[in-house]
Design an enzyme around this catalytic site. Structure first.
Site, PDB file in Angstrom:
ATOM      1  N   ASP A  13       3.731  -6.291   6.588  1.00 19.97           N
ATOM      2  CA  ASP A  13       2.407  -5.200   6.144  1.00 19.97           C
ATOM      3  C   ASP A  13       3.061  -6.043   4.505  1.00 19.97           C
ATOM      4  O   ASP A  13       3.700  -7.228   4.042  1.00 19.97           O
ATOM      5  CB  ASP A  13       3.442  -4.044   5.866  1.00 19.97           C
ATOM      6  CG  ASP A  13       2.999  -3.342   4.629  1.00 19.97           C
ATOM      7  OD1 ASP A  13       2.065  -2.361   4.688  1.00 19.97           O
ATOM      8  OD2 ASP A  13       3.583  -2.646   4.276  1.00 19.97           O
ATOM      9  N   SER A  14       3.003  -5.878   3.151  1.00 21.78           N
ATOM     10  CA  SER A  14       2.689  -5.997   1.794  1.00 21.78           C
ATOM     11  C   SER A  14       4.130  -5.757   1.687  1.00 21.78           C
ATOM     12  O   SER A  14       5.042  -6.353   1.181  1.00 21.78           O
ATOM     13  CB  SER A  14       2.112  -4.939   0.977  1.00 21.78           C
ATOM     14  OG  SER A  14       2.088  -4.056   1.434  1.00 21.78           O
ATOM     15  N   CYS A  76      -0.243  -3.433   7.772  1.00 22.87           N
ATOM     16  CA  CYS A  76      -1.017  -2.768   6.622  1.00 22.87           C
ATOM     17  C   CYS A  76      -2.601  -2.804   6.676  1.00 22.87           C
ATOM     18  O   CYS A  76      -3.277  -3.505   7.525  1.00 22.87           O
ATOM     19  CB  CYS A  76      -1.175  -4.601   5.671  1.00 22.87           C
ATOM     20  SG  CYS A  76      -2.194  -4.415   4.567  1.00 22.87           S
ATOM     21  N   GLU A 154       7.995   2.047  -3.557  1.00 24.66           N
ATOM     22  CA  GLU A 154       8.351   0.061  -3.327  1.00 24.66           C
ATOM     23  C   GLU A 154       9.783   0.404  -4.907  1.00 24.66           C
ATOM     24  O   GLU A 154      11.032  -0.340  -4.697  1.00 24.66           O
ATOM     25  CB  GLU A 154       8.311  -1.032  -3.819  1.00 24.66           C
ATOM     26  CG  GLU A 154       7.047  -1.492  -2.470  1.00 24.66           C
ATOM     27  CD  GLU A 154       7.282  -2.105  -1.447  1.00 24.66           C
ATOM     28  OE1 GLU A 154       8.488  -2.899  -1.717  1.00 24.66           O
ATOM     29  OE2 GLU A 154       6.806  -2.137  -0.271  1.00 24.66           O
ATOM     30  N   CYS A 186      -2.311   4.376   4.585  1.00 23.32           N
ATOM     31  CA  CYS A 186      -1.136   3.333   4.228  1.00 23.32           C
ATOM     32  C   CYS A 186      -0.485   3.719   4.549  1.00 23.32           C
ATOM     33  O   CYS A 186       0.312   4.143   4.550  1.00 23.32           O
ATOM     34  CB  CYS A 186      -1.609   3.284   2.968  1.00 23.32           C
ATOM     35  SG  CYS A 186      -0.690   2.411   2.026  1.00 23.32           S
ATOM     36  N   HIS A 188       2.883   2.695   3.841  1.00 24.79           N
ATOM     37  CA  HIS A 188       3.806   3.243   2.773  1.00 24.79           C
ATOM     38  C   HIS A 188       3.578   4.653   2.917  1.00 24.79           C
ATOM     39  O   HIS A 188       4.868   4.813   2.292  1.00 24.79           O
ATOM     40  CB  HIS A 188       3.322   2.732   1.267  1.00 24.79           C
ATOM     41  CG  HIS A 188       3.768   1.602   1.526  1.00 24.79           C
ATOM     42  ND1 HIS A 188       2.696   0.705   1.952  1.00 24.79           N
ATOM     43  CD2 HIS A 188       4.737   0.525   0.652  1.00 24.79           C
ATOM     44  CE1 HIS A 188       3.743  -0.660   1.291  1.00 24.79           C
ATOM     45  NE2 HIS A 188       4.809  -0.482   0.176  1.00 24.79           N
TER      46      HIS A 188
HETATM   47  N1  DGL Z   1       0.490  -1.099   2.337  1.00 26.05           N
HETATM   48  C1  DGL Z   1      -0.714  -1.000   2.716  1.00 26.05           C
HETATM   49  C2  DGL Z   1      -1.020  -0.714   3.380  1.00 26.05           C
HETATM   50  O1  DGL Z   1      -1.035  -0.265   4.282  1.00 26.05           O
HETATM   51  C3  DGL Z   1      -0.420  -1.755   1.046  1.00 26.05           C
HETATM   52  C4  DGL Z   1      -0.642  -1.605   0.719  1.00 26.05           C
HETATM   53  C5  DGL Z   1      -0.032  -2.270  -1.086  1.00 26.05           C
HETATM   54  O2  DGL Z   1       0.087  -3.411  -0.753  1.00 26.05           O
HETATM   55  O3  DGL Z   1      -1.144  -1.938  -1.708  1.00 26.05           O
HETATM   56  O4  DGL Z   1      -2.231  -0.562   2.981  1.00 26.05           O
END
Ligand code: DGL
Length: 274
Positions: A13-14, A76, A154, A186, A188
């Site tokens: 993931d990011s 991600c 984050e 997403c 997150h």
């Molecule tokens: N968590 C990632 C996603 O599922 C990317 C979030 C990001 O870095 O903008 O899209």
């Protein structure tokens, strides 16, 4: 060389978002070992262009190949939406994305589906198309891009009143459309689930693609004969990030109930694909 059932599954993931997928893997297949990579140095992905995302994901997949993983779960959503189909043919291990499993789970749940995702994922229409296809056109879909969520998560600002204000603004149009299902587009965002519960009408079902992508991974490993041969053992997790390991360890400890040991790695230093 063939893939080894005793090897780890790569998850990336990011940032800390992929921990929502990692926790599902711990729940559904705790015997598997994981190599987790968070590209924290280049986060957020959600405001980037498709060529940039493809470059980053290619570097990560090359690095995963150098770690001899047996499968990659692209936790991600942004990468799954913009890079998965382009890059999958270049690798010998199976690569699973979250879009299709997530769309199918949402269609299973309701007919008026709200999707919250990064701007890049929304712009790609990956979820819109996958939901329409999976439902045979029966489901209605509304998408909202939520660029502020990833930086807030984050920074660990989940319980900040400002985060609630932002979430209320993002969810308002979806509530107005009387959605019955909210899909987390997403990784997150499941970290904000308690907050969404305070804002959304109680009948709205929350769908986290982590559950269905993990189920798909479990099935695929079994089909390919790649499930770990000792299912009574506890798998190990190796955490790697491109940014600050201490910062990631501190943030991740909130969701992992322990402070993980985190290594810094630079995937761009590895180049395998041609
Ligand atoms: N968590 C990632 C996603 O599922 C990317 C979030 C990001 O870095 O903008 O899209």
């Amino acid at each position: 060389m063939g893939l080894d059932a005793k090897s780890a599954i790569g998850v990336f993931d990011s940032g800390v978002g992929g921990l929502t997928v990692l926790k599902e893997i711990y729940r559904q297949m705790p015997w598997e070992s994981i190599v987790y990579f968070g590209d924290t140095d280049r986060l957020p992905y959600g405001n980037r262009s498709q060529p940039e995302i493809i470059t980053f994901v290619r570097e990560i997949l090359d690095w995963m190949a150098s770690q001899q993983v047996k499968m990659v779960v692209m936790a991600c959503n942004t990468s799954s939406a913009l890079a998965l189909e382009v890059l999958r043919p270049y690798y010998s291990f199976p690569i699973l994305g979250v879009i299709l499993p997530g769309a199918r789970a949402a269609v299973h749940q309701g007919k008026r589906i709200g999707v919250i995702a990064t701007p890049a994922t929304v712009k790609s229409n990956a979820y819109l198309n996958a939901i329409r296809e999976s439902s045979g056109g029966a489901a209605q879909v509304w998408q909202v891009a939520c660029p502020e969520f990833v930086p807030l998560i984050e920074q660990g600002r989940i319980f900040d009143p400002y985060t609630k204000e932002v979430a209320t603004d993002y969810l308002r149009p979806l509530i107005a459309h009387k959605i019955d299902t909210l899909l987390f587009g997403c990784t997150h965002y499941p970290h904000l689930a308690p907050l969404f519960g305070q804002i959304l009408p109680t009948e709205v079902q929350l769908v986290d693609p982590a559950v269905s992508v993990t189920r798909a991974a479990l099935q695929e490993l079994s089909l390919l004969g790649l499930s770990h041969p000792y299912p009574y053992r506890q798998g190990q997790t190796r955490f790697c990030v491109s940014g600050c390991p201490e910062q990631f360890a501190q943030l991740a400890s909130r969701w992992l109930a322990q402070i993980p040991i985190v290594e810094k790695v630079v995937p761009s230093a590895v180049r395998l694909t041609s």
